[in-house]
Design an enzyme around this catalytic site. Structure first.
Site, short mmCIF file in Angstrom:
data_model
loop_
_atom_site.label_atom_id
_atom_site.label_comp_id
_atom_site.label_asym_id
_atom_site.label_seq_id
_atom_site.Cartn_x
_atom_site.Cartn_y
_atom_site.Cartn_z
N GLY A 182 0.80 -1.22 0.00
CA GLY A 182 0.00 0.00 0.00
C GLY A 182 0.83 1.26 0.00
O GLY A 182 0.37 2.31 -0.44
N ASN A 205 -7.95 4.40 6.00
CA ASN A 205 -7.94 4.58 4.55
C ASN A 205 -9.04 3.76 3.91
O ASN A 205 -9.40 2.68 4.37
CB ASN A 205 -6.56 4.21 3.97
CG ASN A 205 -6.46 2.77 3.51
OD1 ASN A 205 -6.89 2.42 2.41
ND2 ASN A 205 -5.94 1.91 4.39
N PHE A 207 -7.87 0.20 -3.76
CA PHE A 207 -6.98 -0.35 -4.80
C PHE A 207 -6.79 0.61 -5.98
O PHE A 207 -6.90 0.22 -7.15
CB PHE A 207 -7.50 -1.70 -5.35
CG PHE A 207 -7.39 -2.86 -4.39
CD1 PHE A 207 -6.64 -2.79 -3.23
CD2 PHE A 207 -8.05 -4.06 -4.68
CE1 PHE A 207 -6.56 -3.88 -2.36
CE2 PHE A 207 -7.95 -5.15 -3.82
CZ PHE A 207 -7.21 -5.07 -2.67
N SER A 265 -8.45 -6.84 2.02
CA SER A 265 -8.71 -5.40 1.99
C SER A 265 -10.18 -5.15 2.28
O SER A 265 -11.06 -5.78 1.68
CB SER A 265 -8.38 -4.81 0.63
OG SER A 265 -8.90 -3.48 0.58
N ASN A 272 -11.73 -2.48 1.51
CA ASN A 272 -12.21 -1.38 0.67
C ASN A 272 -12.67 -1.79 -0.71
O ASN A 272 -12.94 -0.94 -1.55
CB ASN A 272 -11.12 -0.31 0.59
CG ASN A 272 -10.80 0.24 1.97
OD1 ASN A 272 -11.70 0.52 2.74
ND2 ASN A 272 -9.51 0.35 2.28
N THR A 273 -12.72 -3.08 -0.96
CA THR A 273 -13.34 -3.60 -2.18
C THR A 273 -14.47 -4.50 -1.71
O THR A 273 -14.21 -5.55 -1.13
CB THR A 273 -12.32 -4.38 -3.04
OG1 THR A 273 -11.28 -3.49 -3.44
CG2 THR A 273 -12.98 -4.98 -4.27
N LYS A 332 -2.52 -12.93 2.59
CA LYS A 332 -2.62 -11.84 3.58
C LYS A 332 -4.04 -11.76 4.12
O LYS A 332 -4.99 -11.61 3.37
CB LYS A 332 -2.22 -10.50 2.95
CG LYS A 332 -2.26 -9.35 3.96
CD LYS A 332 -1.58 -8.11 3.43
CE LYS A 332 -1.66 -6.97 4.43
NZ LYS A 332 -0.99 -5.76 3.93
N SER A 376 -1.40 -8.69 9.84
CA SER A 376 -2.66 -8.64 9.16
C SER A 376 -2.82 -7.37 8.34
O SER A 376 -2.00 -6.47 8.42
CB SER A 376 -3.79 -8.66 10.21
OG SER A 376 -3.83 -7.38 10.85
N ASN A 377 -3.93 -7.32 7.66
CA ASN A 377 -4.36 -6.10 6.98
C ASN A 377 -4.96 -5.13 8.01
O ASN A 377 -4.89 -5.38 9.21
CB ASN A 377 -5.39 -6.46 5.89
CG ASN A 377 -5.24 -5.60 4.66
OD1 ASN A 377 -5.15 -4.37 4.77
ND2 ASN A 377 -5.19 -6.20 3.48
N TYR A 425 3.94 0.29 7.96
CA TYR A 425 3.62 1.36 7.03
C TYR A 425 3.25 2.63 7.81
O TYR A 425 3.96 3.65 7.74
CB TYR A 425 2.48 0.92 6.09
CG TYR A 425 1.99 1.96 5.10
CD1 TYR A 425 2.53 3.24 5.06
CD2 TYR A 425 0.99 1.66 4.19
CE1 TYR A 425 2.08 4.18 4.15
CE2 TYR A 425 0.54 2.60 3.27
CZ TYR A 425 1.08 3.86 3.26
OH TYR A 425 0.62 4.79 2.38
C1 LIG Z 1 -2.97 4.09 3.03
C2 LIG Z 1 -2.88 2.60 3.15
C3 LIG Z 1 -3.00 1.82 2.02
C4 LIG Z 1 -2.91 0.43 2.11
N1 LIG Z 1 -3.02 -0.30 0.97
C5 LIG Z 1 -2.87 -1.65 1.04
C6 LIG Z 1 -2.92 -2.43 -0.13
O1 LIG Z 1 -3.06 -1.94 -1.24
N2 LIG Z 1 -2.81 -3.78 0.00
C7 LIG Z 1 -2.62 -4.39 1.21
O2 LIG Z 1 -2.49 -5.62 1.28
N3 LIG Z 1 -2.53 -3.66 2.35
C8 LIG Z 1 -2.65 -2.32 2.29
N4 LIG Z 1 -2.57 -1.57 3.44
C9 LIG Z 1 -2.38 -2.27 4.73
C10 LIG Z 1 -0.93 -2.33 5.17
O3 LIG Z 1 -0.18 -3.10 4.27
C11 LIG Z 1 -0.83 -2.96 6.58
O4 LIG Z 1 -1.31 -4.28 6.52
C12 LIG Z 1 -1.61 -2.19 7.62
O5 LIG Z 1 -1.57 -0.80 7.37
C13 LIG Z 1 -1.11 -2.45 9.04
O6 LIG Z 1 0.23 -2.03 9.20
P1 LIG Z 1 0.63 -0.61 9.86
O7 LIG Z 1 -0.16 -0.48 11.13
O8 LIG Z 1 2.11 -0.69 10.09
O9 LIG Z 1 0.27 0.43 8.88
C14 LIG Z 1 -2.66 -0.19 3.37
C15 LIG Z 1 -2.52 0.61 4.50
C16 LIG Z 1 -2.61 1.99 4.42
C17 LIG Z 1 -2.44 2.82 5.67
#
Ligand SMILES: Cc1cc2nc3c(=O)[nH]c(=O)nc-3n(C[C@H](O)[C@H](O)[C@H](O)COP(=O)(O)O)c2cc1C
Length: 356
Positions: A63, A111, A115, A173, A175-176, A211, A239-240, A311
């Protein structure tokens, strides 16, 4: 632009609209403006998994670099690996803005990007043209309007299998709409079977990881673990983001989407430890969710993660966080007199599982 200069820039970045701030970050990584301080890597942090030699266990979560614009720049921060994506077969704009919210007081992000990405062809061209070493995984997903979602994952694997260090199958995710239903036993079985067929046709087998969400109950989690083990999945990413809302103070708390960052730590770590118990060390896990320090990275590793990703905390803390986490992990190994990070993996998982 390491250290002190980030401290000068951060207040300015924090004032920008979050998506603009993110674009700026990707550009600065692309241009190589931010780099880790030169120093010799700690060999005790290295770990070999999936036939890959990770220089350290800390990776960039999916992401952050959805379109593989800056994997080299991210690796130059000192990260052990980068996961690009999520990429869908066809390019897609994602949800209308605003769709990214910084919850400053909670050290969290909500967020609902949906995608947004350049699609397989464009991202593949970038990865194929990439020079330089380093572990780059590709996270794949389905287009929102796809008539056959499983087929979208098959396309992603076929496209990226030959160039990716590993493939992450994102069925989590929020969001889909409907995407997370692919985590249900029968759907996941069908998906894994199709992916295995495709993988068998690749020039070389690529590690396949799934994932998952942190919002699964024990039965759902047990079914996922069973399907992954039976289907020869190489690892699980836990996790996500979460659709749940632990107590939050920010005015954006009510926004729809996935919550990440500090308030996700507890839930994602418990889900990780549960998964660890279910797979019993037969396949490695990647722990992600709320890591913002060496302490929280260590807790993930001891809860069952062989690798970790982050992230959200990078958006708050800046690139220096990578070095600070790696140094902190080395210090932990000193204190405990361990010769490798692998020795710590899962050592405290039971404590998380039995917690209420
Ligand atoms: C803005 C944003 C976009 C993300 N987009 C994706 C994505 O496209 N695919 C995915 O598997 N996870 C996505 N994630 C999830 C992150 O990969 C991660 O699993 C989640 O944010 C937890 O980690 P963190 O607390 O360190 O951010 C996204 C997270 C954020 C904040």
């Amino acid at each position: 632009m390491h250290g002190i200069s980030w401290r000068l820039i951060r207040p300015l970045v924090a004032k920008l609209e979050p998506e603009t701030a993110h674009r700026l970050t990707i550009r600065s990584l692309q241009w190589g403006l931010v780099r880790a301080p030169v120093g010799s890597p700690d060999p005790r942090l290295a770990i070999r998994l999936f036939g890959l030699d990770f220089p350290n266990p800390l990776g960039l979560a999916a992401g952050a670099d959805k379109n593989a614009e800056a994997p080299g720049g991210a690796l130059a921060l000192g990260l052990g690996f980068v996961e690009v994506g999520t990429v869908t077969p066809r390019p897609q704009a994602g949800n209308p803005r605003p769709r990214l919210f910084r919850l400053d007081g909670d050290r969290a992000i909500i967020n609902r990007m949906g995608f947004n990405n350049d699609g397989c062809e464009a991202v593949l061209a970038r990865l194929a043209a990439r020079r330089g070493n380093g572990i780059v995984g590709v996270n794949i997903g389905a287009n929102r309007d796809s008539a056959d979602r499983i087929d979208d994952y098959v396309k992603g694997l076929a496209a990226f299998g030959p160039v990716a260090s590993y493939i992450a199958v994102n069925v989590s995710s929020p969001n889909t709409p409907g995407l997370r239903n692919l985590q249900a036993r029968s759907e996941l079985e069908a998906l894994v079977a199709r992916l295995n067929e495709t993988r068998a046709g690749l020039p070389a087998p690529v590690p396949l990881l799934v994932k998952i969400a942190p919002d699964l109950d024990r039965d759902e989690l047990a079914a996922i673990a069973e399907v992954c083990l039976a289907g020869g999945i190489d690892g699980i990413i836990v996790s996500n983001t979460t659709v749940s809302r632990p107590p939050l103070r920010s005015r954006y708390a009510g926004e729809a989407g996935g919550l990440s960052g500090r308030p996700l730590f507890e839930l994602s770590t418990r889900t990780l430890a549960e998964t660890w118990r279910l797979v019993g060390g037969r396949i490695p896990l990647i722990g992600v969710g709320g890591i913002d320090s060496a302490e929280t990275a260590w807790i993930k590793l001891t809860a069952g993660a062989s690798l970790v990703q982050l992230y959200t905390a990078l958006a708050f803390e800046g690139p220096g966080l990578v070095t600070s986490i790696l140094r902190g992990l080395s210090r932990r190994l000193d204190e405990l007199n361990l010769s490798s990070i692998a020795q710590a993996v899962g050592s405290n998982a039971e404590a998380w599982v039995t917690r209420d």
